[in-house]
Write a protein that holds these residues in place. Structure first.
Motif, PDB file in Angstrom:
ATOM      1  N   TRP A 102       0.810  -1.218   0.000  1.00  0.00           N
ATOM      2  CA  TRP A 102       0.000   0.000   0.000  1.00  0.00           C
ATOM      3  C   TRP A 102       0.843   1.267   0.000  1.00  0.00           C
ATOM      4  CZ3 TRP A 102       0.396   3.099   4.331  1.00  0.00           C
ATOM      5  CH2 TRP A 102       0.712   2.504   5.544  1.00  0.00           C
ATOM      6  N   CYS A 171     -11.959  -1.247  -4.439  1.00  0.00           N
ATOM      7  CA  CYS A 171     -10.528  -1.520  -4.566  1.00  0.00           C
ATOM      8  C   CYS A 171     -10.190  -2.929  -4.091  1.00  0.00           C
ATOM      9  CB  CYS A 171      -9.715  -0.503  -3.768  1.00  0.00           C
ATOM     10  SG  CYS A 171      -9.736   1.170  -4.449  1.00  0.00           S
ATOM     11  N   LEU A 172     -10.777  -3.329  -2.972  1.00  0.00           N
ATOM     12  CA  LEU A 172     -10.516  -4.659  -2.433  1.00  0.00           C
ATOM     13  C   LEU A 172     -11.190  -5.734  -3.271  1.00  0.00           C
ATOM     14  CD1 LEU A 172     -10.944  -3.812   1.334  1.00  0.00           C
ATOM     15  CD2 LEU A 172      -8.829  -4.546   0.253  1.00  0.00           C
ATOM     16  N   GLY A 175      -9.597  -6.077  -6.722  1.00  0.00           N
ATOM     17  CA  GLY A 175      -8.161  -6.333  -6.689  1.00  0.00           C
ATOM     18  C   GLY A 175      -7.781  -7.667  -7.302  1.00  0.00           C
ATOM     19  N   ALA A 226      -6.440   0.222   0.610  1.00  0.00           N
ATOM     20  CA  ALA A 226      -7.334  -0.752  -0.022  1.00  0.00           C
ATOM     21  C   ALA A 226      -6.806  -1.155  -1.391  1.00  0.00           C
ATOM     22  CB  ALA A 226      -8.740  -0.166  -0.141  1.00  0.00           C
ATOM     23  N   VAL A 229      -3.706  -3.490  -0.925  1.00  0.00           N
ATOM     24  CA  VAL A 229      -4.126  -4.826  -0.477  1.00  0.00           C
ATOM     25  C   VAL A 229      -4.823  -5.555  -1.624  1.00  0.00           C
ATOM     26  CG1 VAL A 229      -5.615  -6.082   1.137  1.00  0.00           C
ATOM     27  CG2 VAL A 229      -4.268  -4.130   1.934  1.00  0.00           C
ATOM     28  N   GLY A 230      -5.567  -4.804  -2.439  1.00  0.00           N
ATOM     29  CA  GLY A 230      -6.192  -5.402  -3.614  1.00  0.00           C
ATOM     30  C   GLY A 230      -5.164  -5.945  -4.592  1.00  0.00           C
ATOM     31  N   LEU A 233      -3.787  -9.143  -3.309  1.00  0.00           N
ATOM     32  CA  LEU A 233      -4.733 -10.236  -3.547  1.00  0.00           C
ATOM     33  C   LEU A 233      -4.583 -10.761  -4.978  1.00  0.00           C
ATOM     34  CD1 LEU A 233      -7.080 -11.795  -2.217  1.00  0.00           C
ATOM     35  CD2 LEU A 233      -8.626 -10.058  -3.122  1.00  0.00           C
ATOM     36  N   GLU A 252      -4.820 -14.431   1.630  1.00  0.00           N
ATOM     37  CA  GLU A 252      -4.851 -12.993   1.360  1.00  0.00           C
ATOM     38  C   GLU A 252      -6.284 -12.472   1.312  1.00  0.00           C
ATOM     39  OE1 GLU A 252      -2.323 -11.284   1.699  1.00  0.00           O
ATOM     40  OE2 GLU A 252      -0.883 -12.936   1.677  1.00  0.00           O
ATOM     41  N   ALA A 256      -7.583  -9.490   3.482  1.00  0.00           N
ATOM     42  CA  ALA A 256      -8.286  -8.362   2.866  1.00  0.00           C
ATOM     43  C   ALA A 256      -9.576  -8.064   3.616  1.00  0.00           C
ATOM     44  CB  ALA A 256      -8.585  -8.660   1.397  1.00  0.00           C
ATOM     45  N   VAL A 259      -8.611  -6.068   6.639  1.00  0.00           N
ATOM     46  CA  VAL A 259      -8.324  -4.676   6.274  1.00  0.00           C
ATOM     47  C   VAL A 259      -9.618  -3.919   5.985  1.00  0.00           C
ATOM     48  CG1 VAL A 259      -7.204  -3.201   4.559  1.00  0.00           C
ATOM     49  CG2 VAL A 259      -6.016  -5.216   5.438  1.00  0.00           C
ATOM     50  N   ALA A 260     -10.547  -4.572   5.302  1.00  0.00           N
ATOM     51  CA  ALA A 260     -11.820  -3.920   4.977  1.00  0.00           C
ATOM     52  C   ALA A 260     -12.557  -3.491   6.244  1.00  0.00           C
ATOM     53  CB  ALA A 260     -12.689  -4.868   4.154  1.00  0.00           C
TER      54      ALA A 260
END
Length: 331
Positions: A102, A171-172, A175, A226, A229-230, A233, A252, A256, A259-260
């Motif tokens: 990130w 974004c996640l 990803g 985000a 991290v995407g 992934l 992952e 994710a 993180v979300a």
């Protein structure tokens, strides 16, 4: 393996485990039996996965085992304790472990925005192709500043929170596909660069940065987290390392999710700043100072709590005890 015969041979064990789970109170002997049945069914599930992976049966036994595991270990932590552990261990550890992804996304987006704004300022004809003179005048003198005070602060905070959470979720979620994530981030950058260049060209640059920076530092950082991290992934199935692609993607994906959930809180903070601080009557230096402070707190959180949790073994993935049981078996 004959699936029907296997089910017939062990169905009584599964039924007994389910009957124990339906009881509100267990005696000492029944509690011991619950653990024993749990271990038996875990072995059965492992055999079925390797020899006859019937999806319906596997799902049923997995659910049964999850209930049995929760019943046998009891409530390990209270809700508040669990939330505290999430924000002091799991979430910051995930941010720290994935920091290079990130931070790289953040750096790339900042550079692209800067280059794009510089190019747009050097090519005023582009502005004329995007907006009419009347639209530019409306944006510069009314719309941009008025956007932050158009609604009641509490309503605006909720609206901003939902919108930013949606962008982070995109974004996640996108990803794993790679290119769609690039488009989401690029559209975000283009919007910022175009408005920034127009405001700057019309001598409203101080107003632009004075309204963007208080909330934008933390808000955009959350979006870039985000995005990073995407991308991780996506890379997990391109280059899974020592794990299989499905295992790497699952790990992952769970991270994710961590993180979300954490970014919901981060974006709530940025939304509150945008609603209550950005349009406030505070001097520009004070409003920007609050934004800088929020950003410093976030980075301190990642590189102190996150680093400490990561060195203790936390990764951002869920606890191993909550994963599906995988018991070694022969056959």
């Amino acid at each position: 393996m004959d699936l029907d015969a296997y089910v017939l041979a062990h169905h009584a064990d599964w039924t007994r485990l389910e009957s124990l789970l339906r009881r509100r109170h267990l005696s000492g002997e029944e509690a011991d039996e619950l653990v024993e049945r749990y271990q038996q069914v875990a072995t059965h599930l492992s055999v079925l996965r390797s020899a006859a992976p019937d999806p319906t049966l596997v799902a049923h036994l997995s659910s049964l085992l999850a209930r049995a595991r929760n019943r046998s270990v009891g409530t390990r932590v209270s809700t508040w304790r669990g939330a505290a552990l999430f924000f002091t261990e799991r979430f910051p550890a995930a941010l720290y472990r994935l920091r290079w992804w990130w931070l790289g996304c953040l750096t790339a987006n900042v550079l692209v925005t800067a280059v794009m704004m510089w190019w747009l300022l050097d090519h005023p004809n582009v502005e004329q192709s995007l907006l009419s003179p009347g639209e530019v005048d409306q944006l510069v003198n009314n719309d941009f500043e008025g956007y932050y005070s158009e609604y009641a602060a509490s309503h605006f905070a909720a609206q901003v929170w939902v919108n930013n959470a949606w962008v982070a979720a995109l974004c996640l979620g996108l990803g794993i596909l790679g290119l769609p994530l690039v488009k989401v981030l690029f559209d975000n950058v283009v919007n910022l660069a175009v408005i920034g260049s127009i405001m700057t060209r019309h001598d409203r640059g101080e107003l632009f940065w004075g309204l963007i920076l208080p909330h934008g530092l933390l808000e955009l950082t959350a979006v870039f987290v985000a995005g990073g991290v995407g991308f991780r992934l996506f890379w997990s199935w391109v280059e899974p390392g020592d794990l299989s692609r499905s295992q790497a993607l699952a790990r992952e994906g769970r991270t994710a999710g961590t993180v979300a959930l954490g970014l919901v809180a981060v974006l709530l903070v940025s939304g509150v700043i945008e609603a209550f601080v950005t349009p406030s009557g505070l001097p520009t230096w004070a409003r920007v100072g609050i934004g800088v402070l929020a950003e410093v707190v976030f980075f301190t959180y990642v590189f102190t709590l996150g680093r400490s949790a990561y060195l203790r073994g936390a990764t951002g993935d869920i606890d191993a005890s909550l994963l599906e049981d995988r018991v070694a078996s022969q056959g």
